[in-house]
Scaffold this motif. Structure first.
Motif: not given
Length: 484
Positions: A134, A153, A160, A164, A166-168, A170
């Motif tokens: 991050n 990214y 993720y 996760n 969803k985050k992966s 995104e």
């Protein structure tokens, strides 16, 4: 060229081009590190990891400062991650971050932090790994490092993918969109592979297949095109080299031809100068010879005339024996014959005697001219003493006396002049003689007939000029000019 080939996915072609680049690195060592680093990247992408590490280490050896060493060190760490040797990768990446010089290269520092976070994540330290990835993404976003953000990214999409979806998705979508804008095909395929794995939709699978088929075709075409460009370039280079060699040979041949022409011209000029010199010598010899021949001929002719006078003397003696001298007419005739004989002998003597061209020349010349003075003709002589006769050549002095003697004889025989004037003048280079009389003159066309042509021949022989100016009943004028 090797770098361009790698951007287009032609790693084998890139290695061939790098091999061509190696000889130039001997000229400038600064390029050797870059060449070895590109060798390492090509082998890394071809999964030839040991060779890649070898070239990266060679690049480190050739690097001339700490900053230059960071890129190949980072690439070695990436290979260790691929080989699952995470501890070694972490060790290298943390050592890079301790280099203070890296603070001035934000994008490079962000790449190292991202790779370090990904290494910790792969090792199992999820929290630390996420924190570093991050941090790297934040640095890249602030510095507008759009290409570098794709890697962040993709790493976060993988992070993720297990926890996760969803985050992966995104992060995978962001990677896909950015790589599409930048036309980075390999990163687009990686992003699509995450979306496919995460069951994000069948459309992503279709896109993956379409892009993958397209990129294979494009890269194959690119390889062929690049190979043709290199071939044509080499062919043109060889032809140019051939032309340069031909031009060089032509230039050498031209220079040789010019040299030969210059030698020929020089030789020709020398030949002409020699020709002029020898012609001048020949002309001088001929001129002297002609003058001497003329003088010898005149002496011989005078001698013949002199011998002929014996008959006249004999006739005079006979006349005295046969004629009554008490008679006045007989006496006058005898005296006239004797006077003619005397005049002829005197003239022959003057014309054929040796001419003294030494210190007494001016006196002798004046004396010779004075002998033509008579009760009937007054001979005026001006300026003969003013001429520096020592500066006049011997043959020219002889010619002057001969010509003036002929003039005076001509005056005595034909002009019936009361006055005859001879004026001498000179400058540093030339001698001038002006003759004039008050005689009856003649037509110019008759000058040759009067025997004056001999005067012209004599003067021309010593490179002088003579002009005659006469008309009937207007006297006779002669102008002589000659170099000393």
């Amino acid at each position: 060229m090797a770098n361009i080939q790698q951007i287009n996915g032609d790693y084998y072609g890139s290695k061939e081009t790098l091999t061509e680049a190696l000889p130039f690195a001997k000229i400038d060592q600064n390029y050797k590190a870059a060449i070895n680093n590109l060798f390492g990247i090509a082998d890394k992408e071809l999964s030839i990891y040991d060779d890649a590490i070898f070239y990266y280490n060679e690049a480190i050896k050739e690097a001339n400062n700490q900053v230059a060493k960071q890129s190949p060190l980072n690439n070695i760490a990436v290979i260790y991650i691929k080989k699952k040797n995470y501890d070694e990768a972490i060790k290298i990446l943390e050592s890079i971050l301790k280099t203070k010089a890296l603070d001035n290269f934000v994008k490079s520092k962000a790449r190292v932090i991202d790779n370090l976070g990904f290494a910790y994540f792969k090792k199992g330290s999820n929290e630390k790994g996420l924190q570093l990835m991050n941090e790297s993404l934040e640095i890249r976003t602030k510095s507008d490092d759009f290409y570098g953000s794709i890697e962040s990214y993709l790493h976060l999409a993988e992070f993720y993918s297990k926890t996760n979806i969803k985050k992966s998705n995104e992060f995978a979508q962001k990677a896909y969109q950015t790589s599409t804008k930048l036309n980075s095909v390999d990163e687009r395929l990686k992003a699509l592979s995450f979306l496919i794995s995460n069951d994000a939709g069948i459309q992503f699978g279709q896109k993956y297949i379409a892009i993958n088929d397209s990129i294979i075709s494009i890269r194959n075409n690119y390889k062929n095109k690049f190979a043709k460009i290199k071939y044509d370039s080499k062919k043109e280079k060889d032809e140019n080299q051939k032309l340069r060699l031909q031009r060089a040979e032509n230039l050498v041949a031209l220079k040789d031809a010019e040299k030969e022409r210059a030698i020929f011209i020089a030789a020709f000029v020398i030949f002409l100068l020699l020709l002029v010199y020898f012609k001048k010598q020949y002309d001088n010899r001929n001129r002297i010879k002609n003058i001497k021949t003329a003088y010898d001929t005149e002496t011989r002719i005078a001698k013949d005339i002199h011998d002929g006078l014996a008959n006249d003397v004999f006739h005079a003696i006979t006349y005295t024996q046969t004629q009554p001298l008490a008679n006045e007419n007989s006496k006058e005739n005898l005296l006239q014959k004797l006077d003619d004989i005397y005049s002829r002998v005197r003239g022959i003597s003057r014309e054929n005697s040796d001419i003294d061209t030494g210190p007494n020349y001016s006196n002798n010349l004046k004396e010779m001219l004075s002998t033509y003075n008579s009760p009937q003709t007054n001979v005026i002589i001006n300026g003969v003493e003013k001429v520096n006769w020592d500066s006049v050549e011997h043959l020219k002095k002889v010619a002057i006396q001969r010509v003036l003697n002929e003039l005076m004889v001509n005056m005595k025989k034909h002009s019936e002049a009361n006055v005859a004037s001879i004026k001498f003048n000179s400058d540093s280079n030339s001698l001038f003689i002006d003759y004039s009389d008050t005689g009856k003159g003649c037509e110019k066309s008759k000058i040759i007939k009067n025997g004056l042509q001999n005067m012209e021949i004599r003067i021309l022989a010593v490179k002088g000029t003579i002009t005659f100016d006469t008309e009937p009943n207007k006297g006779f004028k002669v102008k002589i000019t000659m170099p000393k």
